[in-house]
Design an enzyme around this catalytic site. Sequence first.
Site, PDB file in Angstrom:
ATOM      1  N   ASP A 174       0.824  -1.218   0.000  1.00  0.00           N
ATOM      2  CA  ASP A 174       0.000   0.000   0.000  1.00  0.00           C
ATOM      3  C   ASP A 174       0.858   1.267   0.000  1.00  0.00           C
ATOM      4  OD1 ASP A 174      -0.884   0.055   3.577  1.00  0.00           O
ATOM      5  OD2 ASP A 174       0.995  -0.285   2.519  1.00  0.00           O
ATOM      6  N   PRO A 215       2.853  -0.751 -15.921  1.00  0.00           N
ATOM      7  CA  PRO A 215       3.339   0.347 -16.768  1.00  0.00           C
ATOM      8  C   PRO A 215       4.860   0.426 -16.856  1.00  0.00           C
ATOM      9  CG  PRO A 215       1.518   1.096 -15.408  1.00  0.00           C
ATOM     10  CD  PRO A 215       1.868  -0.284 -14.931  1.00  0.00           C
ATOM     11  N   ASP A 226       4.698 -21.160 -18.088  1.00  0.00           N
ATOM     12  CA  ASP A 226       4.095 -21.457 -16.785  1.00  0.00           C
ATOM     13  C   ASP A 226       4.255 -22.950 -16.516  1.00  0.00           C
ATOM     14  OD1 ASP A 226       2.556 -21.893 -14.544  1.00  0.00           O
ATOM     15  OD2 ASP A 226       0.808 -20.782 -15.256  1.00  0.00           O
ATOM     16  N   HIS A 240       5.420 -11.237  -6.241  1.00  0.00           N
ATOM     17  CA  HIS A 240       6.856 -11.355  -5.991  1.00  0.00           C
ATOM     18  C   HIS A 240       7.663 -11.296  -7.294  1.00  0.00           C
ATOM     19  CE1 HIS A 240      10.661 -13.344  -4.751  1.00  0.00           C
ATOM     20  NE2 HIS A 240      10.390 -12.839  -3.555  1.00  0.00           N
ATOM     21  N   ASN A 254      11.037   7.506 -17.541  1.00  0.00           N
ATOM     22  CA  ASN A 254       9.725   7.559 -18.192  1.00  0.00           C
ATOM     23  C   ASN A 254       8.681   8.298 -17.361  1.00  0.00           C
ATOM     24  OD1 ASN A 254       9.431   5.645 -16.171  1.00  0.00           O
ATOM     25  ND2 ASN A 254       8.230   4.224 -17.418  1.00  0.00           N
ATOM     26  N   ASN A 332      16.910 -15.619   4.053  1.00  0.00           N
ATOM     27  CA  ASN A 332      16.578 -14.613   5.064  1.00  0.00           C
ATOM     28  C   ASN A 332      16.512 -15.163   6.483  1.00  0.00           C
ATOM     29  OD1 ASN A 332      16.186 -12.848   2.900  1.00  0.00           O
ATOM     30  ND2 ASN A 332      13.997 -13.247   2.806  1.00  0.00           N
ATOM     31  N   TYR A 344      25.559 -23.371  -4.610  1.00  0.00           N
ATOM     32  CA  TYR A 344      26.181 -24.249  -5.607  1.00  0.00           C
ATOM     33  C   TYR A 344      27.370 -23.547  -6.265  1.00  0.00           C
ATOM     34  CZ  TYR A 344      22.120 -27.348  -5.391  1.00  0.00           C
ATOM     35  OH  TYR A 344      21.138 -28.208  -4.987  1.00  0.00           O
ATOM     36  N   VAL A 347      27.370 -20.271  -8.920  1.00  0.00           N
ATOM     37  CA  VAL A 347      26.227 -19.382  -8.695  1.00  0.00           C
ATOM     38  C   VAL A 347      26.694 -18.180  -7.871  1.00  0.00           C
ATOM     39  CG1 VAL A 347      23.952 -19.174  -7.634  1.00  0.00           C
ATOM     40  CG2 VAL A 347      24.604 -21.299  -8.775  1.00  0.00           C
ATOM     41  N   SER A 393      15.586 -11.650  -1.813  1.00  0.00           N
ATOM     42  CA  SER A 393      14.878 -11.694  -3.096  1.00  0.00           C
ATOM     43  C   SER A 393      14.980 -10.377  -3.836  1.00  0.00           C
ATOM     44  CB  SER A 393      13.397 -12.012  -2.882  1.00  0.00           C
ATOM     45  OG  SER A 393      13.151 -13.380  -2.867  1.00  0.00           O
TER      46      SER A 393
END
Length: 449
Positions: A174, A215, A226, A240, A254, A332, A344, A347, A393
């Site tokens: 919000d 936008p 998917d 997320h 923009n 986290n 790994y 990575v 994340s």
Amino acid sequence: MQRKSRIRALCAAFFLAAGLAFAGASPAAADGPPGFLCGLNPVVSALIGCATAAPAQQQQQQQAQSSSSSSSSSAPASDLQAAPPVAFSSTKPTYLPGVLLVRFKSGVSYRRGESLLAGLGAQTQVRIPQLRTRIVSVDAADRNRVLARLRASRLVADAHLDELLHTSGVMLNDTFFSRQWGLKLAGFTTAWAKTHGTRPVVVAVLDTGVNASAPDLAGVVHSGADLVNGDGSAADDNGHGTAVAGVIAALGNNGIGGAGVCWKCSILPIKVMGADGNGDLATVAAGIVRATDMGAKVIDLSLGGPAGEPTLQQAVAYAASKGVLVVAAAGNSGLATPFYPANYPGVISVGGTDPRDSLYGWSEHGPWVRVSAPGCNVAPLLHGGYGEFCGTSSATPMVAGLAGYLLSVRPTATPVQLVAVIEKTARRIRTGVQFGRIDAAAALAALGR
């Protein structure tokens, strides 16, 4: 097709169950589902032997879900507020009770493998041929016996359980965010003074999907795939993945929202996580293979789990063999416990840095965490507006976006070169990560050298 639908339904219901446990319900046991799993999905209820939920109970669940959805989507976007507490990562692995991942040895024919599985009461549901791996369903009560028999077979290279994985961030639904302290701290504003990049780069976001109609993401999101619902849309039903995509590639200059770190990057959304932000290892591994085969140059994995089974590592190795750089959240938990796939080899594992250039208290730390990046960033919200997105994340797409930015400047750079540049130019922070906090301007300069 019917078998695939059953396994997808099973995974989807357990995504929901993991979310309930994360929100405060009793954690799922490693050997079977708790009572609240029953009634989430009729197919799964039948598979795990649940009693049929009464219509009144189903109606109450639907009303509760509807109320929750309405309250989150109607929240006004106004002044920036402090982010809510970051949801801590679990340090205890949880597994799907009726699923195994099996990789047969090279040279074992499909028919011979199927014969072995059938003799053990197991059925192939999905194949990942690039990894020689099959996702198989078994009776939950018989899972451990079948797993032991498979591991003992001379036809099988490895067999293991299917771990539940979780996203590693939280959205504030919000607020309208207008301050991006992380861009300056991590050197992006300095780097942009020299160049915004020249060549387009595809970055895959393996997450809850992406809202392509946001936008600030207009025209930069590919159709994707998917792997959760099995349909043709990689639309986001959580928020997320859209936030992760925004940190990477939100349109700059923009006049709205915020700017992503890579102005030449486009987003390839691969939906591997459910509406509650949870998914399973097999689906994520398949998503890494899919993203690689669809042409991604960088893969963002703002997700993970505490165990990490061989199939996931094999998928990461497959991406690396095709010249794809993988960046993953360190987790986290606020501890030094390794998180996968971040831990790994090859990575780039990412922790979260605060405005004072120290790790946030919720960020995973330790020598296995390679770099850190700003852990709270502006991001587009699923239903419009902008909010503060916090967690590893959120830090991870800063690094994935930096890799994409560097590739847009030098398209011939290899993943090994990109890793070396990003890690060696990172600024030392007091403690917690091996190399330090990323510095885009220094990385750009080193890439030129």
